[in-house]
Write an enzyme that holds these catalytic residues in place. Structure first.
Site, PDB file in Angstrom:
ATOM      1  N   SER A 182     -11.692  32.130  27.179  1.00  0.00           N
ATOM      2  CA  SER A 182     -11.901  33.368  27.917  1.00  0.00           C
ATOM      3  C   SER A 182     -13.002  34.207  27.274  1.00  0.00           C
ATOM      4  O   SER A 182     -13.137  34.257  26.052  1.00  0.00           O
ATOM      5  CB  SER A 182     -10.595  34.149  27.897  1.00  0.00           C
ATOM      6  OG  SER A 182     -10.795  35.423  28.438  1.00  0.00           O
ATOM      7  N   GLY A 236     -11.183  37.934  30.513  1.00  0.00           N
ATOM      8  CA  GLY A 236     -10.028  38.812  30.331  1.00  0.00           C
ATOM      9  C   GLY A 236      -9.932  39.837  31.457  1.00  0.00           C
ATOM     10  O   GLY A 236     -10.893  40.548  31.735  1.00  0.00           O
ATOM     11  N   LEU A 244     -13.857  44.029  26.859  1.00  0.00           N
ATOM     12  CA  LEU A 244     -13.130  43.643  28.084  1.00  0.00           C
ATOM     13  C   LEU A 244     -13.712  44.216  29.363  1.00  0.00           C
ATOM     14  O   LEU A 244     -12.977  44.656  30.248  1.00  0.00           O
ATOM     15  CB  LEU A 244     -11.654  44.034  27.973  1.00  0.00           C
ATOM     16  CG  LEU A 244     -10.807  43.203  27.017  1.00  0.00           C
ATOM     17  CD1 LEU A 244      -9.401  43.784  26.920  1.00  0.00           C
ATOM     18  CD2 LEU A 244     -10.743  41.746  27.462  1.00  0.00           C
ATOM     19  N   ASN A 250      -6.888  34.952  31.728  1.00  0.00           N
ATOM     20  CA  ASN A 250      -6.568  35.699  30.516  1.00  0.00           C
ATOM     21  C   ASN A 250      -6.280  37.143  30.915  1.00  0.00           C
ATOM     22  O   ASN A 250      -7.038  37.743  31.673  1.00  0.00           O
ATOM     23  CB  ASN A 250      -7.779  35.615  29.581  1.00  0.00           C
ATOM     24  CG  ASN A 250      -7.591  36.376  28.281  1.00  0.00           C
ATOM     25  OD1 ASN A 250      -7.633  37.597  28.267  1.00  0.00           O
ATOM     26  ND2 ASN A 250      -7.386  35.654  27.192  1.00  0.00           N
ATOM     27  N   CYS A 254      -7.301  41.092  21.416  1.00  0.00           N
ATOM     28  CA  CYS A 254      -8.688  41.532  21.553  1.00  0.00           C
ATOM     29  C   CYS A 254      -8.992  42.622  20.529  1.00  0.00           C
ATOM     30  O   CYS A 254      -8.340  43.663  20.516  1.00  0.00           O
ATOM     31  CB  CYS A 254      -8.982  42.049  22.944  1.00  0.00           C
ATOM     32  SG  CYS A 254     -10.698  42.577  23.085  1.00  0.00           S
ATOM     33  N   ASN A 284      -8.229  34.007  18.140  1.00  0.00           N
ATOM     34  CA  ASN A 284      -9.212  34.916  18.708  1.00  0.00           C
ATOM     35  C   ASN A 284     -10.219  35.255  17.595  1.00  0.00           C
ATOM     36  O   ASN A 284     -10.150  34.694  16.499  1.00  0.00           O
ATOM     37  CB  ASN A 284      -8.504  36.174  19.244  1.00  0.00           C
ATOM     38  CG  ASN A 284      -9.315  36.873  20.333  1.00  0.00           C
ATOM     39  OD1 ASN A 284     -10.545  36.931  20.276  1.00  0.00           O
ATOM     40  ND2 ASN A 284      -8.631  37.412  21.323  1.00  0.00           N
ATOM     41  N   GLY A 301     -14.958  28.291  16.933  1.00  0.00           N
ATOM     42  CA  GLY A 301     -16.197  27.677  16.466  1.00  0.00           C
ATOM     43  C   GLY A 301     -16.375  26.214  16.771  1.00  0.00           C
ATOM     44  O   GLY A 301     -17.149  25.532  16.094  1.00  0.00           O
TER      45      GLY A 301
END
Lengths: 260, 303
Positions: B23, B48, B75, B101, B132, B194, B246
């Site tokens: 996302s 999101g 977001l 998401n 987030c 995240n 990553g």
């Protein structure tokens, strides 16, 4: 249709300013897709761990449908590695990206192109298109000194009716900032501008004061170049935060909220 | 020899292969449809989505770092109503799984978003974002406390009928503790990690590089830490783990799978190569062929 493909570096010429005029052809020998003046490409620089993301670079010109011309200023690690590449290097490039300058219905129009530094690059192809479309094109180039503008004005000469040069130190052309050129006093139907933000804002103020239609090309930091990461946004009066990479990089100044 | 790349994340979420897109890195899918066949993915997780439209943070939102980048998008999204009305209809034709998401500032926001999405049958799963780092209030603060993480999970569980994945933040003392809490509260799977809270200072300008000062670090710079966290969580919970952080190629993805992930998400790599996700699918298949692996499950959690 956007493409991601390997290109071969066929030419890499250093200008007195330290900028490089780099030419690339598709490694597969195919023709380039149609590219509008003001659109950009995303170049992958492989040789540096510090250059993780692609580098967005304006297209300076497209020649013979196969040759991509980029005007690159080495200002960070990525662009430094890029300009140091030897001829015949293979470079992965994503293109064409964004929306370019609007140059249709320009026949008989008197237009002014204002470029500063590396920002002069996308105006070359624009100048060519406008002239071909029947516009009377005046080009105004700004720089700090002769070094910045040397070899740049000649790129426009075949297409423009006038090329004006201003340098801060007066070592070439008019002494002063580009907006102080006497040519700015004339009437224009349209102004197109690309360069450092303070210069573009100054040009936008003049255009707004004279109620002249004006487009500028923004250079916000970006990651993806295709409207997915939402990192490069600019605040617009009509739609709030929009991606510079897909809605721009060229914007009419009327849309730029923070430029009022 | 046919190689089986199918994976089952439980609660009806069966993927043709273990590769999802993360996302926030994949828009609503259509940005990538010019470059790849989205149906070749196990699924894709769209941007999101919150109850109300959000304009996100002011620029600058991005700074590049060694082998990574920090974002502070905040977001930005058109809101769940807009998603349901205008974006959902563009996603119903895909055979790969669509996962949404969701995020919010309070528990009731998450619940309302889930309720609005529940009738949209092509949304095979939701990923509950309690991680987030770029939103004040809610977001990551839910993900940093086991009690609050469990509260959000349990509340959404009551209204969401299909697969519920919960996305965890690495910015905690013990990610295992949070994973166990959301498992107990009814999560069907957990995705991690995240982004890591991070910052860069521009010393010439003597200012932080991001408008919000801090942002979320992603890219290969965080991968070894993400693999370690996935490995720890996979041993501690019974629900499937979805690994991310990553991943640039198939070899990176296989690290997460061997560390215990059932599926993986490709994030930042999409920005550099829009075909990265599909190349990971091809690369995993190629690996299995070279190593005589008949079923991807043979590799899962072998470390």
């Amino acid at each position: 249709m956007k493409q991601v493909k390997d290109f071969i570096l066929t030419g890499n010429r250093t200008l007195p300013s330290g900028c490089h005029l780099m030419t690339f052809v598709p490694a597969d020998g195919a023709k380039l897709p149609a590219i509008e003046p003001g659109q950009f490409v995303q170049v992958k620089v492989d040789n540096s761990p510090k250059a993780f993301l692609r580098r967005p670079i304006s297209v300076c010109d497209v020649r013979y449908e196969t040759e991509l011309v980029l005007f690159v200023k080495p200002q960070g690690e990525g662009t430094r590695c890029l300009v140091e590449l030897p001829e015949n290097s293979v470079v992965n490039i994503m293109l064409p990206l964004g929306r370019g300058f609007s140059c249709d219905e320009c026949n008989g129009h008197k237009v002014l192109l204002v470029g500063g530094g590396v920002g002069a690059a996308p105006l070359v192809a624009l100048c060519k298109n406008l002239a071909a479309g029947g516009a009377d094109v005046t080009v105004a180039i700004g720089g700090r000194s002769r070094r910045d503008v040397a070899g740049v004005d000649v790129l426009y000469k075949p297409y423009a009716s006038k090329v004006l040069v201003a340098t801060d130190d007066g070592s070439c052309g008019h002494k002063g900032v580009v907006t102080s050129l006497p040519g700015f006093d004339e009437h224009y139907d349209r102004i197109y501008c690309c360069g450092p933000t303070p210069m573009m804002k100054a040009v936008a103020r003049i255009a707004r004061a004279k109620d002249i239609w004006c487009q500028v090309s923004l250079e916000n930091h970006m990651a993806c170049g295709i409207g997915a990461c939402l990192c490069c946004v600019e605040n617009t009066s009509d739609r709030g935060n929009v991606c510079v990479c897909t809605e721009g990089p060229v914007f009419n100044i009327n849309r730029l909220q923070s430029w009022e | 020899m046919g190689i089986n790349l199918k994976v089952d994340l439980g609660a009806g979420l069966k993927l043709d292969n273990p590769v999802l897109t993360a996302s926030g890195t994949f828009g609503f899918g259509h940005q990538y449809a010019e470059f790849i066949d989205l149906n070749r993915l196990g699924g894709f997780i769209v941007k999101g989505t919150t109850l109300e439209p959000r304009q996100g943070n002011p620029a600058p939102r991005l700074v590049e770092t060694p082998s990574g980048m920090i974002n502070a998008v905040g977001l930005q999204n058109p809101g769940v109503e807009d998603f349901a009305k205008y974006i959902y209809p563009t996603l119903t034709g895909f055979t790969s799984k669509v996962i949404v998401n969701i995020s919010g500032a309070q528990v009731s926001d998450y619940v309302k978003v889930a309720e609005i999405l529940a009738p949209l049958e092509k949304v095979s799963a939701i990923e509950v974002n309690i991680s987030c780092p770029n939103v004040k209030g809610g977001g990551m603060s839910f993900g940093t406390s086991p009690e609050m993480a469990a509260e959000v999970t349990a509340a959404v569980r009551k209204v969401w009928p299909r697969h519920m994945m919960v996305k965890l933040t690495p910015n905690v003392t013990s990610v295992v503790q949070i994973a166990k809490a959301v498992e107990a509260a009814g999560a069907d799977s957990v995705s991690l990690v995240n982004t890591f809270l991070a910052m860069v200072v521009d010393v010439e300008r003597r200012k932080a590089c991001l408008s919000t000062v801090t942002g979320g670090l992603s890219g290969p710079a965080i991968r070894p830490i993400a693999v370690r966290m996935v490995w720890q969580v996979a041993q501690a919970v019974k629900i499937p783990v979805v690994g991310l952080g990553g991943i640039m190629d198939a070899s990176d993805a296989l690290q997460f799978i061997m560390a215990g992930a059932t599926a993986v998400q490709i994030g930042t790599a999409n920005f550099i190569d829009p075909a990265a996700s599909v190349k990971v699918v091809d690369g995993i298949e190629d690996y299995c062929r070279r190593h005589n692996v008949a079923d991807i499950s043979e590799l899962r959690g072998i470390i």
